[in-house]
Design a protein around this motif. Structure first.
Motif, PDB file in Angstrom:
ATOM      1  N   LEU A 134      86.437 -49.472 108.710  1.00 50.18           N
ATOM      2  CA  LEU A 134      86.578 -50.729 107.972  1.00 50.18           C
ATOM      3  C   LEU A 134      86.726 -50.479 106.477  1.00 50.18           C
ATOM      4  CD1 LEU A 134      86.519 -53.815 108.007  1.00 50.18           C
ATOM      5  CD2 LEU A 134      84.023 -53.716 107.896  1.00 50.18           C
ATOM      6  N   LEU A 135      85.978 -49.493 105.952  1.00 51.52           N
ATOM      7  CA  LEU A 135      86.092 -49.168 104.528  1.00 51.52           C
ATOM      8  C   LEU A 135      87.492 -48.676 104.197  1.00 51.52           C
ATOM      9  CD1 LEU A 135      84.252 -49.087 102.002  1.00 51.52           C
ATOM     10  CD2 LEU A 135      83.896 -46.664 102.466  1.00 51.52           C
ATOM     11  N   ALA A 136      88.088 -47.894 105.103  1.00 50.13           N
ATOM     12  CA  ALA A 136      89.455 -47.409 104.887  1.00 50.13           C
ATOM     13  C   ALA A 136      90.449 -48.570 104.853  1.00 50.13           C
ATOM     14  CB  ALA A 136      89.833 -46.413 105.984  1.00 50.13           C
ATOM     15  N   LEU A 137      90.222 -49.569 105.736  1.00 50.02           N
ATOM     16  CA  LEU A 137      91.107 -50.733 105.745  1.00 50.02           C
ATOM     17  C   LEU A 137      91.015 -51.514 104.435  1.00 50.02           C
ATOM     18  CD1 LEU A 137      90.525 -52.019 109.396  1.00 50.02           C
ATOM     19  CD2 LEU A 137      92.454 -50.682 108.524  1.00 50.02           C
ATOM     20  N   LEU A 138      89.807 -51.655 103.905  1.00 49.24           N
ATOM     21  CA  LEU A 138      89.631 -52.373 102.650  1.00 49.24           C
ATOM     22  C   LEU A 138      90.302 -51.632 101.494  1.00 49.24           C
ATOM     23  CD1 LEU A 138      85.878 -53.489 102.981  1.00 49.24           C
ATOM     24  CD2 LEU A 138      87.919 -54.900 103.239  1.00 49.24           C
ATOM     25  N   PHE A 139      90.141 -50.333 101.444  1.00 47.28           N
ATOM     26  CA  PHE A 139      90.753 -49.554 100.367  1.00 47.28           C
ATOM     27  C   PHE A 139      92.269 -49.548 100.493  1.00 47.28           C
ATOM     28  CE2 PHE A 139      86.578 -48.197  99.291  1.00 47.28           C
ATOM     29  CZ  PHE A 139      86.645 -47.622  98.024  1.00 47.28           C
ATOM     30  N   SER A 140      92.766 -49.451 101.743  1.00 43.08           N
ATOM     31  CA  SER A 140      94.217 -49.424 101.934  1.00 43.08           C
ATOM     32  C   SER A 140      94.863 -50.744 101.536  1.00 43.08           C
ATOM     33  CB  SER A 140      94.537 -49.099 103.396  1.00 43.08           C
ATOM     34  OG  SER A 140      94.038 -50.119 104.265  1.00 43.08           O
ATOM     35  N   ALA A 141      94.118 -51.827 101.611  1.00 40.79           N
ATOM     36  CA  ALA A 141      94.649 -53.128 101.190  1.00 40.79           C
ATOM     37  C   ALA A 141      94.967 -53.134  99.696  1.00 40.79           C
ATOM     38  CB  ALA A 141      93.657 -54.240 101.525  1.00 40.79           C
ATOM     39  N   PHE A 142      94.300 -52.269  98.933  1.00 45.38           N
ATOM     40  CA  PHE A 142      94.549 -52.167  97.488  1.00 45.38           C
ATOM     41  C   PHE A 142      95.342 -50.910  97.146  1.00 45.38           C
ATOM     42  CE2 PHE A 142      90.720 -54.738  97.969  1.00 45.38           C
ATOM     43  CZ  PHE A 142      90.986 -55.819  97.144  1.00 45.38           C
ATOM     44  N   GLY A 143      95.880 -50.265  98.180  1.00 45.03           N
ATOM     45  CA  GLY A 143      96.701 -49.086  97.949  1.00 45.03           C
ATOM     46  C   GLY A 143      95.926 -47.845  97.573  1.00 45.03           C
ATOM     47  N   ALA A 144      94.672 -47.766  97.953  1.00 44.85           N
ATOM     48  CA  ALA A 144      93.831 -46.619  97.611  1.00 44.85           C
ATOM     49  C   ALA A 144      93.315 -45.964  98.884  1.00 44.85           C
ATOM     50  CB  ALA A 144      92.667 -47.060  96.722  1.00 44.85           C
ATOM     51  N   SER A 145      92.786 -44.759  98.736  1.00 48.24           N
ATOM     52  CA  SER A 145      92.209 -44.021  99.852  1.00 48.24           C
ATOM     53  C   SER A 145      90.692 -44.135  99.821  1.00 48.24           C
ATOM     54  CB  SER A 145      92.613 -42.550  99.790  1.00 48.24           C
ATOM     55  OG  SER A 145      94.018 -42.415  99.870  1.00 48.24           O
ATOM     56  N   ALA A 146      90.090 -44.368 100.966  1.00 45.91           N
ATOM     57  CA  ALA A 146      88.638 -44.512 101.038  1.00 45.91           C
ATOM     58  C   ALA A 146      87.967 -43.152 100.853  1.00 45.91           C
ATOM     59  CB  ALA A 146      88.234 -45.111 102.381  1.00 45.91           C
ATOM     60  N   PRO A 147      86.858 -43.111 100.130  1.00 44.05           N
ATOM     61  CA  PRO A 147      86.124 -41.845  99.981  1.00 44.05           C
ATOM     62  C   PRO A 147      85.398 -41.476 101.275  1.00 44.05           C
ATOM     63  CG  PRO A 147      84.903 -43.641  98.955  1.00 44.05           C
ATOM     64  CD  PRO A 147      86.226 -44.223  99.402  1.00 44.05           C
ATOM     65  N   ALA A 148      85.242 -40.204 101.502  1.00 52.02           N
ATOM     66  CA  ALA A 148      84.501 -39.726 102.673  1.00 52.02           C
ATOM     67  C   ALA A 148      83.018 -39.708 102.324  1.00 52.02           C
ATOM     68  CB  ALA A 148      84.986 -38.349 103.076  1.00 52.02           C
ATOM     69  N   LEU A 149      82.386 -40.862 102.432  1.00 55.21           N
ATOM     70  CA  LEU A 149      81.012 -41.012 101.944  1.00 55.21           C
ATOM     71  C   LEU A 149      80.042 -40.089 102.652  1.00 55.21           C
ATOM     72  CD1 LEU A 149      80.783 -44.909 101.588  1.00 55.21           C
ATOM     73  CD2 LEU A 149      81.211 -43.228  99.804  1.00 55.21           C
ATOM     74  N   LEU A 150      80.185 -39.937 103.959  1.00 62.84           N
ATOM     75  CA  LEU A 150      79.234 -39.137 104.725  1.00 62.84           C
ATOM     76  C   LEU A 150      79.470 -37.639 104.570  1.00 62.84           C
ATOM     77  CD1 LEU A 150      78.954 -41.213 108.028  1.00 62.84           C
ATOM     78  CD2 LEU A 150      77.576 -41.352 105.946  1.00 62.84           C
ATOM     79  N   SER A 151      80.538 -37.262 103.862  1.00 62.81           N
ATOM     80  CA  SER A 151      80.802 -35.847 103.605  1.00 62.81           C
ATOM     81  C   SER A 151      80.565 -35.476 102.149  1.00 62.81           C
ATOM     82  CB  SER A 151      82.249 -35.490 103.986  1.00 62.81           C
ATOM     83  OG  SER A 151      82.498 -35.769 105.342  1.00 62.81           O
ATOM     84  N   ASP A 152      80.242 -36.447 101.340  1.00 63.72           N
ATOM     85  CA  ASP A 152      79.998 -36.223  99.913  1.00 63.72           C
ATOM     86  C   ASP A 152      78.494 -36.095  99.684  1.00 63.72           C
ATOM     87  OD1 ASP A 152      79.629 -36.432  97.113  1.00 63.72           O
ATOM     88  OD2 ASP A 152      81.492 -37.572  96.927  1.00 63.72           O
ATOM     89  N   GLU A 153      78.037 -34.932  99.255  1.00 65.66           N
ATOM     90  CA  GLU A 153      76.611 -34.694  99.099  1.00 65.66           C
ATOM     91  C   GLU A 153      75.984 -35.544  98.003  1.00 65.66           C
ATOM     92  OE1 GLU A 153      76.799 -30.715  96.254  1.00 65.66           O
ATOM     93  OE2 GLU A 153      76.443 -30.507  98.403  1.00 65.66           O
ATOM     94  N   ASN A 154      76.804 -36.104  97.101  1.00 63.02           N
ATOM     95  CA  ASN A 154      76.282 -36.962  96.036  1.00 63.02           C
ATOM     96  C   ASN A 154      76.194 -38.431  96.449  1.00 63.02           C
ATOM     97  OD1 ASN A 154      76.078 -34.840  94.058  1.00 63.02           O
ATOM     98  ND2 ASN A 154      78.302 -34.939  93.826  1.00 63.02           N
ATOM     99  N   LEU A 155      76.933 -38.815  97.467  1.00 58.42           N
ATOM    100  CA  LEU A 155      77.001 -40.221  97.875  1.00 58.42           C
ATOM    101  C   LEU A 155      76.410 -40.478  99.255  1.00 58.42           C
ATOM    102  CD1 LEU A 155      80.627 -41.082  96.686  1.00 58.42           C
ATOM    103  CD2 LEU A 155      78.492 -41.562  95.488  1.00 58.42           C
ATOM    104  N   VAL A 156      76.210 -39.436 100.042  1.00 56.75           N
ATOM    105  CA  VAL A 156      75.849 -39.630 101.439  1.00 56.75           C
ATOM    106  C   VAL A 156      74.508 -40.349 101.594  1.00 56.75           C
ATOM    107  CG1 VAL A 156      74.825 -37.316 101.584  1.00 56.75           C
ATOM    108  CG2 VAL A 156      75.560 -38.473 103.668  1.00 56.75           C
ATOM    109  N   THR A 157      73.532 -40.015 100.764  1.00 56.36           N
ATOM    110  CA  THR A 157      72.222 -40.671 100.887  1.00 56.36           C
ATOM    111  C   THR A 157      72.328 -42.163 100.625  1.00 56.36           C
ATOM    112  OG1 THR A 157      71.022 -38.667 100.279  1.00 56.36           O
ATOM    113  CG2 THR A 157      69.871 -40.747  99.970  1.00 56.36           C
ATOM    114  N   PHE A 158      73.104 -42.536  99.606  1.00 58.94           N
ATOM    115  CA  PHE A 158      73.271 -43.960  99.293  1.00 58.94           C
ATOM    116  C   PHE A 158      73.985 -44.684 100.423  1.00 58.94           C
ATOM    117  CE2 PHE A 158      72.930 -41.796  95.224  1.00 58.94           C
ATOM    118  CZ  PHE A 158      71.988 -42.569  94.558  1.00 58.94           C
ATOM    119  N   ALA A 159      74.965 -44.020 101.048  1.00 59.63           N
ATOM    120  CA  ALA A 159      75.690 -44.639 102.167  1.00 59.63           C
ATOM    121  C   ALA A 159      74.748 -44.911 103.331  1.00 59.63           C
ATOM    122  CB  ALA A 159      76.837 -43.731 102.604  1.00 59.63           C
TER     123      ALA A 159
END
Length: 294
Positions: A134-159
């Motif tokens: 769903l996050l990828a669909l939202l980002f693609s609606a604005f022409g952007a790529s969704a970040p890989a939150l669960l693979s980013d060691e700085n963002l994964v805990t917040f996700a």
């Protein structure tokens, strides 16, 4: 015997009903906690004989960088989870309005509470998938790529925390709905007579009557944040590279996968002490607040 019963039945009868709960609590909670502390003083693989090493597990633990990463993540969980009580209160105030169709809205907000944590974790794992979630669909609606939150060691805990926050808000909402339904109509009527409206009514009339509910909501939310485990197990297994692990998951990982039950018990003991310090501090604040208002 009958004379003794008649003379003391005022306390014997309640004691008979309370005794099973006391025995169960003593065996399951108190005895297990003491046994965990005892195990933490040994090197043990869970099968063979235990070897006494004293505070060796704690010395290793405080020198372990992963321990501080897990501790930091627990603090992040605790801070973000504190959003649940005020958000739950706001939603409860919204859905408690006598408006047509509000029952349907209330049931939608109630859905996360009846879902198992594992199901919530699976759903949000799909939501965060950068290719087709769903996050990828939202980002693609604005022409952007969704970040890989669960693979980013700085963002994964917040996700993971925000995924777990969803059902926690629903839980707090239910608590506050119960509190709102038990408000004193006399106090609300007196407030209206005195001209209290909107924020003034909420602050001076409604919130003081929800003090006990707020105490329960904050205490359970804090304990839930400190013992967080299931969402991490489902969504990340503590990864990437241990960056999303918390103390409860580190304890599980060391005990079950590394066969270091003594080390895992040491982590459990530290987690228990952190919870104990928080509960004592929070109860002290509540008691002081009640003394000032008395």
């Amino acid at each position: 015997m009958s004379n003794v019963w008649r003379r003391h039945r005022g306390w014997i009868t309640p004691a008979i009903f309370i005794l099973p709960a006391i025995v169960l609590f003593g065996v399951v909670i108190v005895a297990s906690s003491l046994q965990s502390v005892w195990i933490s003083l040994h090197e043990w693989d869970g099968f063979g004989p235990m070897q006494w090493i004293g505070l060796g597990n704690y010395e290793e633990l405080f020198a372990d960088p992963q321990f501080y990463t897990s501790l930091k993540n627990n603090v992040i969980w605790l801070v973000i989870f504190m959003l649940a009580p005020p958000l739950g209160l706001g939603i409860a105030l919204l859905v408690n309005q006598q408006i047509k169709g509000m029952r349907i809205v209330k049931s939608l907000f109630f859905v996360p509470l009846v879902l198992a944590s594992v199901a919530v974790g699976v759903v949000f794992t799909w939501v965060y998938t950068p290719q087709f979630g769903l996050l990828a669909l939202l980002f693609s609606a604005f022409g952007a790529s969704a970040p890989a939150l669960l693979s980013d060691e700085n963002l994964v805990t917040f996700a993971v925390v925000f995924a777990a926050l969803w059902p926690q808000i629903a839980f707090c909402m239910v608590l506050y709905l119960a509190g709102l339904n038990s408000l004193s109509e006399d106090l609300i009527g007196a407030g209206r007579v005195d001209g209290a409206r909107g924020w003034n009514m909420l602050r001076h009339v409604v919130l003081p009557q929800l003090t006990q509910v707020s105490f329960i909501a904050i205490a359970i939310t804090a304990i839930g944040a400190l013992r967080s485990f299931d969402m991490i197990s489902v969504m990340t297994q503590g990864g990437p590279f241990g960056s999303s692990s918390v103390l409860a998951y580190q304890m599980y990982e060391q005990s079950i996968f590394s066969y270091r039950f003594g080390y895992g018990a040491a982590i459990a003991t530290i987690l228990f002490l952190i919870m104990l310090v928080f509960i004592v501090w929070y109860l002290n604040r509540i008691m002081r607040a009640e003394d000032r208002s008395a």
